[in-house]
Design a protein around this motif. Structure first.
Motif, PDB file in Angstrom:
ATOM      1  N   VAL A 276      24.558  37.320 -21.777  1.00 34.99           N
ATOM      2  CA  VAL A 276      24.771  38.712 -21.404  1.00 34.99           C
ATOM      3  C   VAL A 276      25.973  38.798 -20.476  1.00 34.99           C
ATOM      4  O   VAL A 276      26.034  38.111 -19.465  1.00 34.99           O
ATOM      5  N   LYS A 277      26.928  39.655 -20.857  1.00 34.25           N
ATOM      6  CA  LYS A 277      28.100  39.884 -20.013  1.00 34.25           C
ATOM      7  C   LYS A 277      27.765  40.999 -19.023  1.00 34.25           C
ATOM      8  O   LYS A 277      27.285  42.061 -19.418  1.00 34.25           O
ATOM      9  N   VAL A 278      28.015  40.760 -17.755  1.00 36.45           N
ATOM     10  CA  VAL A 278      27.725  41.736 -16.713  1.00 36.45           C
ATOM     11  C   VAL A 278      28.968  42.594 -16.487  1.00 36.45           C
ATOM     12  O   VAL A 278      30.058  42.075 -16.240  1.00 36.45           O
ATOM     13  N   VAL A 279      28.782  43.911 -16.580  1.00 37.98           N
ATOM     14  CA  VAL A 279      29.869  44.867 -16.379  1.00 37.98           C
ATOM     15  C   VAL A 279      29.442  45.803 -15.248  1.00 37.98           C
ATOM     16  O   VAL A 279      28.424  46.483 -15.358  1.00 37.98           O
ATOM     17  N   LEU A 280      30.218  45.811 -14.155  1.00 37.49           N
ATOM     18  CA  LEU A 280      29.882  46.654 -13.012  1.00 37.49           C
ATOM     19  C   LEU A 280      30.990  47.641 -12.716  1.00 37.49           C
ATOM     20  O   LEU A 280      32.176  47.284 -12.779  1.00 37.49           O
ATOM     21  N   ASP A 281      30.596  48.845 -12.358  1.00 36.96           N
ATOM     22  CA  ASP A 281      31.554  49.787 -11.814  1.00 36.96           C
ATOM     23  C   ASP A 281      31.990  49.245 -10.451  1.00 36.96           C
ATOM     24  O   ASP A 281      31.149  48.771  -9.671  1.00 36.96           O
TER      25      ASP A 281
ATOM     26  N   VAL B 169      20.183  44.692 -12.883  1.00 37.70           N
ATOM     27  CA  VAL B 169      21.125  43.577 -12.777  1.00 37.70           C
ATOM     28  C   VAL B 169      20.386  42.279 -12.460  1.00 37.70           C
ATOM     29  O   VAL B 169      20.808  41.200 -12.846  1.00 37.70           O
ATOM     30  N   PHE B 170      19.258  42.384 -11.770  1.00 40.15           N
ATOM     31  CA  PHE B 170      18.500  41.184 -11.404  1.00 40.15           C
ATOM     32  C   PHE B 170      17.978  40.432 -12.624  1.00 40.15           C
ATOM     33  O   PHE B 170      17.662  39.251 -12.543  1.00 40.15           O
ATOM     34  N   GLY B 171      17.891  41.090 -13.773  1.00 38.79           N
ATOM     35  CA  GLY B 171      17.415  40.439 -14.989  1.00 38.79           C
ATOM     36  C   GLY B 171      18.274  39.276 -15.435  1.00 38.79           C
ATOM     37  O   GLY B 171      17.794  38.376 -16.129  1.00 38.79           O
ATOM     38  N   ILE B 172      19.547  39.241 -14.999  1.00 35.58           N
ATOM     39  CA  ILE B 172      20.412  38.143 -15.446  1.00 35.58           C
ATOM     40  C   ILE B 172      19.955  36.797 -14.915  1.00 35.58           C
ATOM     41  O   ILE B 172      20.358  35.758 -15.437  1.00 35.58           O
TER      42      ILE B 172
ATOM     43  N   ILE C  72      27.464  37.561  -4.754  1.00 33.74           N
ATOM     44  CA  ILE C  72      26.895  36.208  -4.594  1.00 33.74           C
ATOM     45  C   ILE C  72      25.804  35.976  -5.633  1.00 33.74           C
ATOM     46  O   ILE C  72      25.753  34.922  -6.274  1.00 33.74           O
ATOM     47  N   PHE C  73      24.919  36.969  -5.810  1.00 34.69           N
ATOM     48  CA  PHE C  73      23.840  36.849  -6.800  1.00 34.69           C
ATOM     49  C   PHE C  73      24.409  36.588  -8.193  1.00 34.69           C
ATOM     50  O   PHE C  73      23.964  35.682  -8.904  1.00 34.69           O
ATOM     51  N   ILE C  74      25.390  37.361  -8.592  1.00 34.30           N
ATOM     52  CA  ILE C  74      25.979  37.201  -9.924  1.00 34.30           C
ATOM     53  C   ILE C  74      26.626  35.822 -10.050  1.00 34.30           C
ATOM     54  O   ILE C  74      26.447  35.133 -11.061  1.00 34.30           O
ATOM     55  N   ASP C  75      27.323  35.392  -9.012  1.00 35.36           N
ATOM     56  CA  ASP C  75      27.924  34.047  -9.016  1.00 35.36           C
ATOM     57  C   ASP C  75      26.857  32.961  -9.138  1.00 35.36           C
ATOM     58  O   ASP C  75      27.024  31.998  -9.891  1.00 35.36           O
TER      59      ASP C  75
END
Length: 171
Positions: free
Chosen positions: A120-125, A109-112, A156-159
């Protein structure tokens, strides 16, 4: 990586996380290429190691999917959940390196942080975000280390990377 470095590497990532006041812990270990190879290095840690899949659909839309390492993932079901056109398949390693700045075996996930065009769309369980686990473990751009992050800090990271997040329920 090759001499033409793309994006942030492990040290730059960890520096940026610290700058954003995101608490992490990193464990160095030999290179691993599968979840099964990584797990012995995390035996005495709390939390859950994540599996990460870099996928594309027929329209070449890119998805980074992350779930608990032991989650059962069926690409056909996942494609329906995310509205992927024509199903999902693994994206080429050249696309992974170009868009996320990481090599096969190090999907994270850190690659974003390197996807500055937000392609890239991030999809998380949901279990990675709902405090099911005290910490979630991902590779920090390389597969010779694993870094923990809390659910709230993951959000927070994704935001901070300005990525659209789709949360799904696999359980």
């Amino acid at each position: 990586m090759s001499s033409t470095k793309i994006g942030k590497d492990k040290d730059e990532l960890l520096g940026k996380l610290a700058e954003w006041n995101i608490q992490t812990e990193t464990i160095e270990h030999p290179q691993v290429f599968t979840v099964e190879q990584a797990l012995p290095h995390l035996e005495n840690t709390e939390g859950k190691f994540a599996k990460n899949l870099f996928l594309k659909d027929k329209k070449k839309r890119l998805y980074l999917f992350c779930a608990p390492h032991d989650a059962e993932v069926k690409l056909n079901d996942l494609a329906k959940m995310v509205g992927a056109s024509g199903g999902l398949r693994f994206a080429d390693s050249s696309v992974l390196e170009e868009k996320l700045g990481i090599l096969e075996g190090s999907v994270t996930v850190f690659g974003i942080i390197n996807d500055t065009e937000n392609e890239v769309k991030v999809v998380l369980d949901q279990r990675l975000l709902d405090q099911t686990y005290p910490k979630v473990w991902f590779h920090p751009m390389v597969n010779s280390a694993t870094t923990s992050i809390s659910s709230s800090d993951l959000k927070i990271f994704i935001d901070k990377t300005n990525h659209e997040l789709l949360v799904i329920n696999l359980s």
